[in-house]
Structures are given as C-alpha cells and as structure tokens.
Design an enzyme around this catalytic site. Structure first.
Site, PDB file in Angstrom:
ATOM      1  CE  LYS A 210      -4.132  -1.856   0.181  1.00 41.59           C
ATOM      2  NZ  LYS A 210      -5.022  -1.701   1.344  1.00 41.59           N
TER       3      LYS A 210
ATOM      4  CD  GLN B 253      -2.921  -8.963   9.639  1.00 43.34           C
ATOM      5  OE1 GLN B 253      -4.044  -9.246  10.044  1.00 43.34           O
ATOM      6  NE2 GLN B 253      -2.520  -7.709   9.468  1.00 43.34           N
TER       7      GLN B 253
ATOM      8  CG  ASP C  22      -1.912  -4.801   2.143  1.00 41.69           C
ATOM      9  OD1 ASP C  22      -3.129  -5.083   2.220  1.00 41.69           O
ATOM     10  OD2 ASP C  22      -1.364  -3.953   2.881  1.00 41.69           O
TER      11      ASP C  22
ATOM     12  CG  ASP D 177      -4.166  -6.248  14.095  1.00 41.52           C
ATOM     13  OD1 ASP D 177      -4.375  -5.073  14.411  1.00 41.52           O
ATOM     14  OD2 ASP D 177      -4.438  -6.726  12.976  1.00 41.52           O
ATOM     15  CG  ASN D 178      -8.486  -6.778  13.588  1.00 39.61           C
ATOM     16  OD1 ASN D 178      -9.248  -6.030  14.183  1.00 39.61           O
ATOM     17  ND2 ASN D 178      -7.847  -6.410  12.496  1.00 39.61           N
TER      18      ASN D 178
ATOM     19  CD  GLU E  55      -7.257  -3.625  16.815  1.00 43.55           C
ATOM     20  OE1 GLU E  55      -7.727  -2.672  16.177  1.00 43.55           O
ATOM     21  OE2 GLU E  55      -7.132  -4.769  16.332  1.00 43.55           O
TER      22      GLU E  55
ATOM     23  CE  LYS F 245      -4.240   3.070   9.240  1.00 39.94           C
ATOM     24  NZ  LYS F 245      -5.612   2.470   9.183  1.00 39.94           N
ATOM     25  CE1 TYR F 246      -2.121   1.542   4.729  1.00 36.26           C
ATOM     26  CE2 TYR F 246      -3.112   3.586   5.521  1.00 36.26           C
ATOM     27  CZ  TYR F 246      -3.202   2.226   5.273  1.00 36.26           C
ATOM     28  OH  TYR F 246      -4.361   1.551   5.564  1.00 36.26           O
TER      29      TYR F 246
END
Length: 671
Positions: free
Chosen positions: A252, A312, A347, A382-383, A411, A521-522
């Site tokens: 990204k 992930q 991604d 995360d998640n 989270e 984040k990017y």
C-alpha cells in the site's frame, strides 16, 4: 441445591464455572452467594480461599450491604496463579438463639420462661469454646457460667449479648448442618494486567529528517532515544506496531493508496517478505541484537515493551511458500486475500485455522515464545475476534503454564459477546468503545458497565489509535484532547495514547472519516516534540500530570469501585473511585464541552465515598493544588480555557467501611 442448605448464585462465576474470573495481586475480590433454608432459623456462610500453594484461609461471611438475601465477603490475593474459593453454608444456632432470647426478654418473659433457652445457650457457648484459643475459650466458658448463674435475668444474659462476645463468635462460630459448596477459580495476574499507562509509537518514525527535510527511517537506536520522553510523561508501557519485514507484493502507498511509489514504506501489518516473517525484524530498524538492547533500555526507564501480534501474512511472507495450508487456497490455485466486502486488502493473507490446526498452532506458539525469549512480556493482539476463540484459549493458557507474567491485550472493537468472550478465554485486557462514548449519559453507562464486568474483562481506554481519529478530536479544539485524556486516565486503570495526540493532531483524510490524513500506517511521520513543548503547544505536561496522579492514588489503579454522582448540568459529569484496600478516594468532575464554561451543583452520594450526609471536608485538586471546602451539595464551575477537570483527593475512607464499598450487585456474565 445439592446439600441440606441452599447455596446459589455464587459470584464471581464465569461461563457457568468453566472459566476463571480475573484479578490481580493486591486487589480486593468481592464474593457473594445466595444462602437460604427453610423456616426461621438463621443461616450463615464461610468463604474458603485456597491459594495456588494450597494454603487455606476461612472468613465468616456477612449479609450483603444492600441485599440481605446475599452473603458477602472478600479476599485479597498476594501471589500469581490460579486461586480457588468455595462458599460453605451452615445453620447458625448462635444467631438463632440470640434473636430468640432478645425477643422473649423484650416481651417480658422471665427466668423461668427462659430456663431452656438459657441452658441451650450455655451449651452453645461451651461448644464454641472447643475450637478457640485458651484465652478466648475462657471468655466463652465464663458466658456459659453466667447464663447458668442466679443473677437477675438481664445480668445473666448481658455477657452473651455483648459486642466483644459477638465479635468472638464471628471468628469462632458454631456451625451446624454444614453444606459444602463448589470450588470456583480466579486467575490472579500481576498488577500491570490491570494498571498501566500505554504509549504507542512507530519505531520507523523516530529517525527525524535529513538536511533536505525528508523523513529518515528510524531504527531501534533512535527509538531508544525517543523512549526517554515517553518515560518522562509517566507512561510505563510502550507499544510498537509490527516491527517485522513488510511485504512488497501489493504494498500500500500513502493514505492507503493501492499503488505504492518506489520509496513508500508500506503498512507494518502486511507482515513478511524475503527478509523474513514473524520472527524477524525489519532490516532498516536494525538487528535482533539491537532490539534486545532497546528492550533493556526500556526496562531501565521503567517501560515494558509491548509488541503487536498480528496473525496474518503479506503475499511474500515465507509461509506463502512453505505453508500454503496455513491459508485458504482458491479454485484457481491462488491464496485468498483479506476481504470485508466491499473492502479488499490485497496486501494481506488471513490465516485459516481449520486447515492444518496442529501445525499452525505450533508455529504461532513458537513465535510468541520466541519474542518472550527476547524480553517481551506484553502483546497487543491485532483483531483477535477474527480468529477462533478456542485457539486463543489454548495459546494463552499454554503460554501461561511457563510464563504467567505475560499479558495479552485484545484489540477487539466488536460486539459485547465477542469482546467479553475474549476476556473469558484468557485475554488480560481489551480495547473498548470508549472512543465513541462522548455524552454524559453514554459515559455514565459505559463507566458502570466496565466496572460491573471487572471479573471478565479489563478495558484499556485509548484516546486515539492509528486507525481512529474521532470526530470529537477533529472538531473539538485543544480542550477536547485534555477532556478525553482526563476521562480515559480516570475511568479505567488502563489507558493509552497514540503518538501525536499530545501535538493535537486532528486532520482527517476526508470529511466523515476517522482516518488520519497522511496516516502513519503508510508513511514515516517524524515529529518535533521538543519544539512544540518549548512553544507551549503540547499536551505533554498535562499527560504527565495525569500519570503522576494515577501512580500516587490506588483509587485510580482499581476498576471495580466507581460511582457516578448527580449534577444539574448535562455538560458536567462527576464520579468517584475508591480503593477498598487502602481507603484512597478520588472525585473527578469534568466539563464535557470543550468550547464553553459550565457550572453545576454536584450532589454526592455520600455513602459511596464512606461519608455521612452531614459531613463537611476539604478536598485538594491534584491538577492545580488548589483546595476547596466540600459537602454533599457543592457548586463547581469549569472553564475549558483554564481547567477542563477537577481531580479531587477526598478524605481516606475509614477501614471499617471499606469492604462494604466493594460490594456490587452481581452482573449477568452471559452477554
């Protein structure tokens, strides 16, 4: 009912008794049960507490302060591990006798009428003396002798009805028809699982700028230097988003662009590349040895490093080559990327936990143990609500077998069933919907709920995250940043700040969006915190004050005891917190309107802070140092241009009143 007497609705009891409730060392844990029997004879109960080493302590329970059908007590664990407690019910012949004798004397019955009662009482006191120490037994035998004496009736019974003897009998009761209850478990963690101040930063953004003003990629070394400022603000946990190699396939670009430029750094959550996967560090950050040095520096500063555990993979993660069975493979032979229709995340490959369960479980356990070996004992997951609950239950319990000190933060911005379900399967902490609770009524409901669910879930109140810039911060001005910080730091013993909050960063990527413009984040986002502080354009001093107040006051380090007090202005919220162990008490009054001054009369529920309605006392504002006279009804005025909140130190609660303040009406944990 399984015995002679009924023992029902024992609390805390989680998921039908299949899961332990939560606590930390030094926390007062309230225990209650509904105990009853037929007829009019008195019943009582004993709380039996078994430590992880098998040591047993017993306490006679009392009627609950606001519910006479419940028996109530508490205990304070002093060691890590799984504790057990059991409520035993028993017939209380001494209380039955005491009640009957008093009633008969009050209606005029004499010695002859009470002959059998007096003899029965003497026998009960002799029985009570059997298990007492010699000095105590002598006092109880003396009471029996008095009941059999020839003194006038009231003189004969006076010792039996005295306060001293009543207290002795509380410690040495006569128990009949003893009915044993079931064991219930409590997982006791270290205090940091409940009380901590988090600060989130991206290590890659700590490199500053080059001579042309371009951001320079940070390293673990530059991150170590940045930690001094974090520690100086009073934070004790520093959380890093993923520090692993970042995928290059479908990377990204800035502001979540689908097309990345040559120098775009990508999202840290797209984990894995030719440089390695979850057990590797990003080459531009440094080496594993450099990371170990960073952890050591953090520890010297009083900071724990929390790592992001994002299960992930990027398309070029080593797993995509060596473990395709970790993912979902489509009919055309490609691996399915993440989707949340209509959104697509090309991604990222989500894991499929049902393909090769044993292999994927073993690999993820290995990764967690790998980072524990590097000195990490806190993980922000995360998640987690997008992964199977039974996996988390297995992983967390397995890790805790050898590393009980490890803390897992979920989270999980999700519905209550999932949020509290994750707490039940082992997560120490969880994110919450605090960000979206802004009105007085919303905050009161939220604060009441998180306290009521303390046996299940511990809320970590982040004022912002890299994903969430709430509209209140976008449009509320600088006072709103202080308001939200004051709320988060005092409503829960766990709170967090994402870097840039102290600089009042408030620009969203577009209207009606909660995403930051130029999201970190990017891309790299170096910040000049020193210049902002020198210019008086920083919230750092206020954040430091809040953390100092939290460290000094146990009332703000506990979750269970909070009471909201009436005010006659919807823009003014007031609540008190009391630590039932130390008696420390705090009153918080906040103006929720960042643009206007507001006044109100605060009407305190005085027994909630261990006071009487007629009491007057002096309070100290811990933010400004000012002192004010206070009573049940007190006028306040808060101007956001000066002070958004009073954080007031109240008189210490008397020891005799503390346990009762820990009582709460039991909560239905089924939601």
């Amino acid at each position: 009912m399984t015995g002679r007497l009924a023992i029902e609705d024992v609390r805390p009891r989680i998921a039908g008794g299949s899961q332990p409730s939560k606590a930390v060392i030094g926390e007062m844990i309230p225990v209650s049960a509904l105990v009853w029997r037929e007829g009019h004879d008195a019943v009582s109960a004993t709380l039996n507490v078994i430590s992880p080493t098998g040591e047993v302590t017993r306490t006679t329970m009392e009627p609950a302060p606001f519910d006479q059908d419940k028996m109530f007590s508490s205990f304070v664990p002093d060691a890590l591990g799984t504790w057990k407690f059991r409520v035993d019910a028993w017939s209380d012949p001494m209380s039955t006798w005491r009640h009957a004798v008093i009633a008969k004397i009050e209606v005029g019955q004499d010695e002859d009428d009470l002959f059998n009662d007096l003899e029965h009482g003497a026998q009960l006191f002799e029985k009570a003396a059997e298990n007492a120490s010699k000095p105590t037994a002598q006092k109880l035998f003396a009471v029996a002798d008095s009941l059999r004496s020839n003194q006038p009736l009231r003189a004969r019974v006076a010792p039996a009805l005295s306060k001293e003897i009543h207290e002795i009998l509380h410690e040495h009761p006569v128990r009949e028809l003893l009915t044993r209850g079931q064991n219930h478990t409590v997982l006791v963690e270290r205090k940091k699982a409940q009380f901590s101040s988090w600060y989130e930063l991206f290590p890659r953004s700590t490199g500053g700028w080059d001579t042309d003003g371009n951001p320079v990629h940070g390293t673990f070394s530059t991150t170590a230097k940045a930690l001094k400022r974090v520690a100086a603000m009073g934070f004790d946990t520093v959380y890093f988003p993923p520090i692993h190699p970042i995928g290059e396939i479908h990377r990204k670009g800035k502001n979540n662009s689908l097309i990345a430029e040559a120098n775009d750094v990508g999202s840290p959550w797209a984990i894995g590349s030719a440089a390695g996967g979850h057990d590797a560090v990003h080459p531009q950050l440094g080496t594993l040895k450099d990371f170990q040095a960073l952890v050591s520096t953090a520890e010297e500063l009083g900071l724990s490093v929390a790592l992001d555990l994002a299960l992930q993979a990027a398309p070029d993660h080593p797993w995509a080559r060596t473990h395709q069975d970790f993912f979902t493979v489509l009919a055309d032979g490609t691996i399915a990327y993440a989707e949340n229709p209509p959104k697509k995340y090309q991604d990222i490959y989500p894991l499929n936990f049902d393909n090769n369960k044993s292999a994927i479980y073993a690999e993820l356990k290995r990764i967690v143990l790998f980072w524990i070996a590097q000195g990490v004992t806190v993980f922000r997951v995360d998640n987690p609500h997008t992964k199977p609950a039974n996996f988390w239950e297995w992983l967390i319990s397995t890790i805790h077998e050898t590393h009980p000190e490890v803390i897992f933060l979920a989270e999980a911005f999700t519905r209550p069933a999932r949020l509290y379900g994750l707490g039940k399967v082992g997560f120490s902490q969880s994110y919450t919907y605090f960000t979206w609770r802004t009105t007085k009524s919303e905050l009161e409901e939220f604060g009441t709920e998180i306290a009521a669910m303390a046996d299940v879930s511990r809320p970590n109140l982040f004022v912002n995250t890299p994903d969430i810039l709430h509209e209140s911060l976008q449009h509320g001005g600088r006072a709103m940043f202080a308001i939200r910080a004051a709320l988060a730091a005092t409503l829960s013993p766990l709170w967090g700040v994402y870097s840039g909050f102290e600089l009042y960063e408030n620009e969203a990527v577009s209207a009606n969006s909660e995403e930051y413009l130029d999201s970190e984040k990017y891309e790299l986002r170096p910040r000049d915190f020193t210049a902002a502080l020198e210019q008086g354009d920083s919230l750092e001093p206020y954040l430091g004050t809040l953390n100092a107040i939290r460290r000094a006051h146990p009332a703000l380090q506990q979750l269970r005891v909070i009471d909201f007090h009436s005010t006659d202005n919807e823009n003014i919220i007031a609540y008190s917190k009391v630590d039932p162990v130390s008696g420390d008490a705090i009153l918080v009054v906040i103006n929720l309107d960042p643009t206007h001054a507001h006044s109100a009369t605060v009407d305190l529920t005085m027994n909630a802070i261990g006071c009487e309605d007629v009491d007057h006392f002096t309070v100290t504002d811990l933010v400004t140092g000012a002192q004010f006279p206070w009573n049940k009804r007190t006028y306040v005025r808060l101007d956001p241009c000066a002070d958004v909140a009073h954080i007031l130190e109240l008189p210490v609660v008397e020891e005799s009143k503390r346990k009762a303040l820990s009582w709460r009406t039991p909560t239905d944990y089924s939601n």
